[in-house]
Design an enzyme around this catalytic site. Sequence first.
Site, PDB file in Angstrom:
ATOM      1  N   HIS A   1      -5.943  -1.198  11.570  1.00 29.31           N
ATOM      2  CA  HIS A   1      -5.406  -1.725  10.321  1.00 29.31           C
ATOM      3  C   HIS A   1      -6.356  -2.813   9.804  1.00 29.31           C
ATOM      4  O   HIS A   1      -7.197  -3.304  10.554  1.00 29.31           O
ATOM      5  CB  HIS A   1      -4.006  -2.290  10.593  1.00 29.31           C
TER       6      HIS A   1
ATOM      7  N   ASN B   1      -0.812  -9.475   4.446  1.00 28.80           N
ATOM      8  CA  ASN B   1      -0.744  -8.044   4.739  1.00 28.80           C
ATOM      9  C   ASN B   1      -0.489  -7.275   3.437  1.00 28.80           C
ATOM     10  O   ASN B   1      -0.337  -7.883   2.371  1.00 28.80           O
ATOM     11  CB  ASN B   1       0.371  -7.797   5.768  1.00 28.80           C
TER      12      ASN B   1
ATOM     13  N   GLN C   1       0.818  -1.216   0.000  1.00 25.40           N
ATOM     14  CA  GLN C   1       0.000   0.000   0.000  1.00 25.40           C
ATOM     15  C   GLN C   1       0.852   1.266   0.000  1.00 25.40           C
ATOM     16  O   GLN C   1       0.339   2.349  -0.299  1.00 25.40           O
ATOM     17  CB  GLN C   1      -0.969   0.001   1.180  1.00 25.40           C
TER      18      GLN C   1
ATOM     19  N   CYS D   1      -5.325   0.459   3.714  1.00 30.11           N
ATOM     20  CA  CYS D   1      -5.353  -0.980   4.008  1.00 30.11           C
ATOM     21  C   CYS D   1      -6.735  -1.563   3.731  1.00 30.11           C
ATOM     22  O   CYS D   1      -6.863  -2.711   3.321  1.00 30.11           O
ATOM     23  CB  CYS D   1      -4.973  -1.216   5.460  1.00 30.11           C
TER      24      CYS D   1
END
Length: 340
Positions: free
Chosen positions: A283, A304, A142, A148
């Site tokens: 997050h 992630n 990102q 996110c």
Amino acid sequence: MALTLNTNIIISLLMVLSIWASLAMSRTLYEASIAERHEQWMARHGRTYEDQAEKEKRFKIFKQNLEFIEKFNNAGNQTYKLSINQFADLTDDEFLASRTGYKPVPSQSRTATTSFGYENLTEVPTSLDWREKDAVTQVKDQGNCGCCWAFSAVAAMEGITQIKTGKLISLSEQQLLDCSTNGNNQGCNGGMMENAYNYIINNQGLTSETNYPYQATEGTCDTQQETAPAAQIQSYEKVPSNNEEALLQAVAKQPVSVAIDSSGFRYYNGGVFDGNCGTNLNHAVTIIGYGTADDGTKYWLIKNSWGQTWGENGYMRIKRDVEAVEGLCGLAKDASYPVA
Ligand SMILES: *[C@@H]1O[C@H](CO)[C@@H](O)[C@H](O)[C@H]1NC(C)=O
Ligand SMILES: *[C@@H]1O[C@H](CO)[C@@H](O)[C@H](O)[C@H]1NC(C)=O
């Protein structure tokens, strides 16, 4: 007698002086070696600073973070490791503002309740990795943009699309960033996966990464790409909150978006994370499987959006079935998945 005393005093003074000098010297050497490591780190991550003042400020932060990480790793009694990664010159606040971006609307104004389609699922495999079933695209990054939420929604949608159609298509986070301004979504300033799903449902699909590539900054919505979907969803469902059993039922069937408190794992570099973190959801990531480590610790497998060098090639294992109902770092509080 007087002479001996004086000599003793002088010798003591000299000793104190020399200890002081060598301490000062080793202090300087220590600072120099950290400065050297800061330079190497800058080169490795292509980091440059505007001026000397900025560099000195960043050096101080880097040094603090480095000392924290080395102390942690040197204690050697943990089930996971940290590393001096690309985030090592940011303060905690800077990190949260620029590399995370989960912004839920206040829970009292959230009325959406959904049914949970997997509630009666009784048979789940003992372990599962959606990567092995080709339902996970490569780890993305990102960058310096708090979105996110877009990466989490897209990864879950890529998963269910592959499970339903057999085709693994990398989908567009940038379209969400530019066009999904519904609800409280604010591009790089944060948003929610549920808003992203609502946008995709109303827009009748989401286009591909290739058609609408990621820019790590919010732009104007490209309406031509917006109306050229590469995949569609019908609705989304929420996993009942604070229930790792329900989460397991969902993950057994598809990758699932979760919100999480990321403050404890910014430097995570491998192993099963079981560190201290709160349940302040800041997050968003995607759970793409689960398993049990050699020592018997159960874990969730997380994808992630911090690039492929973070953690275990961009992924993290985090302890599963913990005492707290919220799950570790609150991961069971706010989970959802698209229905295709
Ligand atoms: C590891 O050791 C440190 C320092 O001795 C201690 O503070 C910490 O609680 C220990 N952690 C575990 C998981 O045993
Ligand atoms: C689960 O089982 C109950 C009881 O048979 C039923 O009422 C419910 O509709 C089922 N849920 C789903 C999602 O199929």
